[in-house]
Design a protein around this motif. Structure first.
Motif, PDB file in Angstrom:
ATOM      1  N   UNK A 102       0.822  -1.204   0.000  1.00 50.02           N
ATOM      2  CA  UNK A 102       0.000   0.000   0.000  1.00 50.02           C
ATOM      3  C   UNK A 102       0.860   1.261   0.000  1.00 50.02           C
ATOM      4  N   UNK A 103       2.004   1.210   0.656  1.00 48.06           N
ATOM      5  CA  UNK A 103       2.914   2.359   0.635  1.00 48.06           C
ATOM      6  C   UNK A 103       3.437   2.600  -0.771  1.00 48.06           C
ATOM      7  N   UNK A 104       3.826   1.527  -1.452  1.00 50.86           N
ATOM      8  CA  UNK A 104       4.324   1.671  -2.819  1.00 50.86           C
ATOM      9  C   UNK A 104       3.231   2.183  -3.750  1.00 50.86           C
ATOM     10  N   UNK A 105       2.018   1.647  -3.583  1.00 50.17           N
ATOM     11  CA  UNK A 105       0.909   2.088  -4.428  1.00 50.17           C
ATOM     12  C   UNK A 105       0.541   3.537  -4.162  1.00 50.17           C
ATOM     13  N   UNK A 106       0.507   3.927  -2.890  1.00 51.57           N
ATOM     14  CA  UNK A 106       0.173   5.312  -2.553  1.00 51.57           C
ATOM     15  C   UNK A 106       1.213   6.266  -3.107  1.00 51.57           C
ATOM     16  N   UNK A 107       2.484   5.903  -3.002  1.00 47.97           N
ATOM     17  CA  UNK A 107       3.553   6.768  -3.518  1.00 47.97           C
ATOM     18  C   UNK A 107       3.408   6.968  -5.024  1.00 47.97           C
ATOM     19  N   UNK A 108       3.116   5.891  -5.738  1.00 43.89           N
ATOM     20  CA  UNK A 108       2.963   5.984  -7.194  1.00 43.89           C
ATOM     21  C   UNK A 108       1.779   6.873  -7.567  1.00 43.89           C
ATOM     22  N   UNK A 109       0.634   6.673  -6.928  1.00 41.27           N
ATOM     23  CA  UNK A 109      -0.567   7.434  -7.272  1.00 41.27           C
ATOM     24  C   UNK A 109      -0.440   8.899  -6.882  1.00 41.27           C
ATOM     25  N   UNK A 110       0.162   9.164  -5.726  1.00 38.07           N
ATOM     26  CA  UNK A 110       0.326  10.552  -5.286  1.00 38.07           C
ATOM     27  C   UNK A 110       1.243  11.296  -6.249  1.00 38.07           C
ATOM     28  N   UNK A 111       2.306  10.657  -6.675  1.00 32.88           N
ATOM     29  CA  UNK A 111       3.203  11.293  -7.641  1.00 32.88           C
ATOM     30  C   UNK A 111       2.469  11.584  -8.949  1.00 32.88           C
ATOM     31  N   UNK A 112       1.671  10.638  -9.400  1.00 31.65           N
ATOM     32  CA  UNK A 112       0.919  10.851 -10.639  1.00 31.65           C
ATOM     33  C   UNK A 112      -0.057  12.022 -10.504  1.00 31.65           C
ATOM     34  N   UNK A 113      -0.728  12.100  -9.370  1.00 27.43           N
ATOM     35  CA  UNK A 113      -1.660  13.204  -9.148  1.00 27.43           C
ATOM     36  C   UNK A 113      -0.930  14.543  -9.156  1.00 27.43           C
ATOM     37  N   UNK A 114       0.229  14.595  -8.529  1.00 29.30           N
ATOM     38  CA  UNK A 114       0.985  15.843  -8.512  1.00 29.30           C
ATOM     39  C   UNK A 114       1.462  16.216  -9.920  1.00 29.30           C
ATOM     40  N   UNK A 115       1.924  15.236 -10.674  1.00 31.29           N
ATOM     41  CA  UNK A 115       2.399  15.519 -12.027  1.00 31.29           C
ATOM     42  C   UNK A 115       1.278  16.032 -12.925  1.00 31.29           C
ATOM     43  N   UNK A 116       0.050  15.651 -12.622  1.00 29.97           N
ATOM     44  CA  UNK A 116      -1.104  16.150 -13.381  1.00 29.97           C
ATOM     45  C   UNK A 116      -1.572  17.514 -12.886  1.00 29.97           C
ATOM     46  N   UNK A 117      -0.899  18.038 -11.875  1.00 34.86           N
ATOM     47  CA  UNK A 117      -1.261  19.342 -11.363  1.00 34.86           C
ATOM     48  C   UNK A 117      -2.486  19.348 -10.479  1.00 34.86           C
ATOM     49  N   UNK A 118      -2.833  18.222  -9.890  1.00 36.97           N
ATOM     50  CA  UNK A 118      -4.062  18.131  -9.109  1.00 36.97           C
ATOM     51  C   UNK A 118      -3.851  18.264  -7.617  1.00 36.97           C
ATOM     52  N   UNK A 119      -2.609  18.230  -7.144  1.00 37.70           N
ATOM     53  CA  UNK A 119      -2.348  18.213  -5.701  1.00 37.70           C
ATOM     54  C   UNK A 119      -1.578  19.458  -5.291  1.00 37.70           C
TER      55      UNK A 119
END
Length: 435
Positions: A102-119
């Motif tokens: 879950x830590x690995x999955x959360x890190x991947x998704x959070x990074x993707x959200x930031x790269x899309x400018x959503x966070x």
């Protein structure tokens, strides 16, 4: 743009519902990510891909357990991003393995959200397990993105949760188990803090570029301060902004992480003392990866041997018994220095030389034969020409025949001309790489 609330909704749903409402009331949209594996929020609105999730749905999916609380990104999506199925994690009975996924999955998704400018910021609440997931996700974000972790673990050794990122920690005082007379104001402060930080971050993102100067990293210790100050002044004259890292273990790790992230045009690593602590057993080691990031990334670097004459410990009574007969110096009430021997200095020199020779980018080694620290010059308590000579011979032998540029000087490291020459050489290496 939204504040990301990241947590284990299976155990902290009430608390996240409370915080979500406060952040929303402060004018921020919210994206809710569920990293829980024990149960609770079931497949539904939250099990869509991050790109499809809308902020602050406020619609409860089946089995959420908290009225009006449904994740925008559900636990199944987090598990999948981490390389496993949620059902398998729940049935496997291995909580440690599940948390890692879950830590690995959360890190991947959070990074993707930031790269899309959503966070625009991340807030998490947790005990040891939830904090470990949150820390991994926050580590995936660049420095400058607001990161706030309210944790039961924030009053002890916080290294595993902060690492080399600008994570803000808030101690929860009581366990994160319900909203009560103690937790209510703490969670309220956290919600207000992340909302304000996110607003400020969003405002900065919309500012016009300022044409910032190229960044150079430099390493410093108290006993190499004159050298770094002189070098910094020279580099600033040449048009650089110099970020100085205190070579206390955490400082070296932070610099290495930022080098890997691509922040720096060059590195002025005058103070490599952390390698002495790593090899001899002091308390200020930056780990075995110290002095590798710039070389691996091809970043120009000028390296010297600052403060390799010493290993660091806490107060005198904390020095290990095996070192009781060594040459010790009380630097201050909380720091005791131990002089490195000729044998140890040779090992340190070989380690530095081996790492420099492996560098993929331009590198210069500056050797201060007059002394490697303020306490290593003639008449000072750690002056030991034999030990210094062993270090110099070992490092020079290790880089011989390679592409490392070598500059030897009879000056000690804190002589202004030595430091300025090192700064000028770094500028030359950077300029050649740009041309």
């Amino acid at each position: 743009m939204a504040v990301l609330l990241l947590g284990t909704l299976d155990t902290k749903g009430v608390e996240y519902s409370y915080v979500r409402d406060l952040v929303t009331a402060a004018g921020q949209e919210v994206v809710l990510l569920d990293a829980g594996v024990m149960g609770g929020p079931a497949p539904g609105a939250g099990d869509q891909a991050p790109g499809a999730a809308g902020p602050g749905t406020g619609v409860a999916g089946p089995g959420t357990g908290v009225a009006g609380l449904a994740p925008d990104i559900g636990a199944a999506a987090v598990a999948e991003a981490g390389g496993a199925s949620l059902d398998r994690l729940r049935s496997g009975g291995d909580r440690g393995a599940a948390l890692r996924v879950m830590a690995a999955g959360a890190a991947k998704l959070v990074r993707e959200l930031w790269e899309r400018g959503r966070v625009t910021g991340v807030l998490a609440l947790g005990g040891s397990g939830g904090s470990s997931i949150a820390a991994a996700a926050m580590a995936a974000l660049p420095v400058g993105v607001p990161k706030l972790l309210v944790s039961t673990m924030a009053s002890g050794d916080v290294t595993p949760y902060v690492g080399q990122r600008d994570v803000t920690l808030m101690y929860s005082v009581v366990d994160i188990s319900g909203v009560n007379a103690i937790s209510r104001p703490i969670l309220g402060n956290a919600a207000a803090a992340i909302a304000a930080m996110a607003a400020a971050y969003d405002e900065r993102r919309n500012e016009a570029p300022r044409g910032d100067r190229p960044l150079v990293a430099a390493t410093m210790f108290g006993v190499t301060t004159p050298a770094v100050n002189a070098a910094r002044a020279r580099l600033e004259e040449l048009g650089y902004e110099v970020l100085v890292f205190h070579a206390t273990g955490s400082g070296g790790r932070a610099m290495e992480a930022l080098v890997r992230d691509g922040y720096f045009a060059g590195v002025l690593d005058l103070t490599t003392t952390e390698l002495a602590d790593e090899l001899v057993g002091g308390v200020l080691s930056a780990g075995p990866e110290r002095l590798t990031a710039a070389g691996a990334a091809g970043v120009p670097q000028v390296v010297s041997l600052g403060a390799v004459d010493m290993v660091n410990f806490g107060p005198m009574e904390t020095v290990p018994e095996r070192f009781g007969r060594r040459r010790l110096l009380v630097h201050n009430p909380t720091v005791t220095l131990m002089r490195t021997t000729a044998e140890e200095c040779a090992a340190i020199g070989r380690e530095i030389g081996t790492k420099l020779r492996a560098a993929t980018g331009p590198v210069a080694l500056f050797v201060p034969r007059g002394g490697v620290s303020a306490v290593d010059v003639e008449g000072a308590p750690f002056h030991d020409p034999e030990a210094d000579a062993a270090c110099f011979a070992a490092v020079l032998e290790s880089v011989a025949g390679g592409d490392v540029q070598v500059v030897e000087s009879e000056d000690d490291i804190n002589q202004p001309r030595f430091a300025v020459a090192a700064a000028d050489r770094l500028h030359e290496l950077i300029e050649k790489g740009v041309a």
